[in-house]
Design an enzyme around this catalytic site. Structure first.
Site, short mmCIF file in Angstrom:
data_model
loop_
_atom_site.label_atom_id
_atom_site.label_comp_id
_atom_site.label_asym_id
_atom_site.label_seq_id
_atom_site.Cartn_x
_atom_site.Cartn_y
_atom_site.Cartn_z
N SER A 33 11.39 38.57 32.22
CA SER A 33 11.61 37.59 33.29
C SER A 33 11.55 36.13 32.80
CB SER A 33 10.57 37.79 34.39
OG SER A 33 10.74 36.79 35.37
N LYS A 87 10.99 45.02 45.76
CA LYS A 87 11.28 44.14 46.90
C LYS A 87 11.20 44.86 48.25
CE LYS A 87 14.09 41.17 44.08
NZ LYS A 87 15.38 40.58 43.78
N ASN A 116 11.22 38.75 48.26
CA ASN A 116 11.19 38.35 46.84
C ASN A 116 10.19 37.22 46.58
OD1 ASN A 116 12.54 36.03 47.76
ND2 ASN A 116 13.79 35.90 45.91
N ASP A 133 16.74 35.38 47.86
CA ASP A 133 17.81 35.90 46.99
C ASP A 133 19.21 35.53 47.48
OD1 ASP A 133 16.25 37.11 45.08
OD2 ASP A 133 16.19 39.04 46.10
N GLY A 155 25.87 49.17 43.87
CA GLY A 155 24.43 49.34 44.06
C GLY A 155 24.05 49.18 45.51
N GLY A 157 20.43 48.81 46.64
CA GLY A 157 18.99 48.57 46.73
C GLY A 157 18.72 47.23 47.41
N GLY A 158 17.54 46.67 47.14
CA GLY A 158 17.17 45.40 47.76
C GLY A 158 18.10 44.27 47.34
P1 ATR Z 1 16.52 46.23 43.54
O1 ATR Z 1 15.45 45.85 44.51
O2 ATR Z 1 16.52 45.37 42.32
O3 ATR Z 1 17.87 46.31 44.15
P2 ATR Z 1 16.28 49.07 43.72
O4 ATR Z 1 16.06 48.92 45.19
O5 ATR Z 1 15.40 50.04 42.98
O6 ATR Z 1 16.11 47.68 42.99
O7 ATR Z 1 17.83 49.46 43.50
C1 ATR Z 1 18.32 49.81 42.25
C2 ATR Z 1 19.82 50.12 42.36
O8 ATR Z 1 20.26 50.52 41.05
C3 ATR Z 1 20.16 51.30 43.28
O9 ATR Z 1 21.43 51.08 43.85
C4 ATR Z 1 20.19 52.47 42.31
O10 ATR Z 1 20.98 53.57 42.72
P3 ATR Z 1 20.36 54.73 43.67
O11 ATR Z 1 20.33 54.14 45.05
O12 ATR Z 1 21.28 55.87 43.54
O13 ATR Z 1 18.97 55.00 43.14
C5 ATR Z 1 20.85 51.81 41.12
N1 ATR Z 1 20.57 52.56 39.88
C6 ATR Z 1 19.41 52.59 39.19
N2 ATR Z 1 19.52 53.39 38.11
C7 ATR Z 1 20.79 53.89 38.13
C8 ATR Z 1 21.54 54.77 37.28
N3 ATR Z 1 21.00 55.32 36.19
N4 ATR Z 1 22.83 55.05 37.60
C9 ATR Z 1 23.39 54.50 38.70
N5 ATR Z 1 22.74 53.65 39.55
C10 ATR Z 1 21.46 53.34 39.26
#
Ligand code: ATR
Length: 305
Positions: A33, A87, A116, A133, A155, A157-158
């Site tokens: 970071s 998050k 965040n 964010d 993706g 996620g958060g």
């Molecule tokens: P953040 O808060 O940073 O968004 P997160 O909520 O853990 O972190 O989200 C991580 C994202 O990366 C998700 O979209 C996750 O896909 P899943 O919803 O299927 O878990 C994606 N991700 C993490 N590792 C992955 C991998 N090996 N292949 C594809 N997508 C991945």
């Protein structure tokens, strides 16, 4: 707190009134970071570097997160950033604490179900939770003068929610189409439904073409199955997954079909050199996307800090 937002002025006043303050960033991994370096520079510029310290807190057991957050103000912490992958978990913890009157969530954190930034208000004893964010992302897009009509968010996620909120804020009355793909399709679908509820209240832009003939423009959002993706259709492609953060991994898409004039954005940045390419951006470069048409997440971090 004015307008439900944490302002630099407010923080500055708190720093000045205290002998010493601790700040931190919670995540896993956090070794990469750049937040401490950025915040130390802000403190230095404000003449407060002798009165504060900013540290990295790597959480290996997420079950301890709630206790850690509750203990931080007692240890002298005044603020804390939250990064991947906590998050959404921190949002849930704060939402429960809010029911007991121990915390409060601002409207942007509520909008994204993700936090965040925490501020341990020493005057009220309340933990205040924010999400900067989306604002960091929109400020970076505006800074770089990126224009687009079709955005692909990889993706769900958060970070993905923050990016989509930012895209909608920028294109509130324009004709923007957002698609989301994710390894776990249901999560992309949930985000689609989350923001479609918001879109109901968006006022459309009505463009008159001829007398009695007009077009209605309103942003749209849809989750798509990765196998149905036509990547050539997008002029902005954003990686919001954590792929590339720990290892040399990148999203599984057909890079050879990316529109060469598309802008490729990664929300992460390399640990050793924050201004260079991530594995996702390197794949885009190899596929023929010009380096001027790419950026990593350092600019977003800078604007949200
Ligand atoms: P953040 O808060 O940073 O968004 P997160 O909520 O853990 O972190 O989200 C991580 C994202 O990366 C998700 O979209 C996750 O896909 P899943 O919803 O299927 O878990 C994606 N991700 C993490 N590792 C992955 C991998 N090996 N292949 C594809 N997508 C991945």
């Amino acid at each position: 707190m004015q307008n439900n937002n944490l302002t630099n002025k407010t923080l500055h006043e708190f720093y000045k009134s205290r002998d010493y303050s601790l700040f931190g960033v919670i995540g896993n991994p956090v070794s990469h970071s750049q937040s401490p370096a950025l915040h130390k520079e802000f403190l230095l510029n404000a003449g407060l570097s002798q009165k504060a310290e900013y540290i990295k807190i790597n959480i290996t057991n997420p079950a301890e997160l709630k206790n850690i957050i509750l203990t931080m103000p007692k240890m002298g912490f005044i603020g804390c950033n939250i990064t991947t992958p906590f998050k959404e978990q921190v949002f849930k913890i704060v939402a429960k604490l809010a029911l007991k009157g121990l915390a409060k969530l601002n409207s942007t954190a509520n909008r994204m179900d993700a936090v965040n930034c925490l501020f341990f208000n020493p005057e009220t004893g309340i933990i205040e939770a924010y999400n900067t964010d989306a604002a960091g992302f929109t400020a970076d897009l505006e800074d770089k003068k990126i224009t687009f009509k079709t955005a692909l968010v990889i993706g769900a996620g958060g970070a993905s929610k923050a990016i989509i909120a930012g895209l909608l804020d920028l294109n509130i009355r324009r004709d923007l189409h957002i698609s989301i793909i994710n390894r776990t399709y249901n999560k992309a679908k949930n985000i689609q439904n989350h923001f479609r509820q918001e879109l109901v209240f968006y006022k459309p832009l009505i463009r008159v073409i001829q007398p009695k003939k007009f077009e209605i423009h309103k942003p749209s959002i849809r989750a798509i199955q990765p196998e149905k993706l036509k990547i050539q259709d997008y002029d902005l492609i954003i990686n919001t997954t954590s792929l590339g953060l720990k290892t040399n991994e990148y999203p599984d898409i057909d890079y050879s079909k990316i529109n060469k004039s598309a802008f490729c954005y990664d929300v992460i940045y390399p640990s050793d050199s924050p201004h260079s390419l991530t594995p996702f951006l390197q794949k885009c470069l190899d596929a023929g996307v010009d380096q001027n048409q790419q950026c990593n997440g350092y600019g977003m971090l800078f604007h949200q800090a």
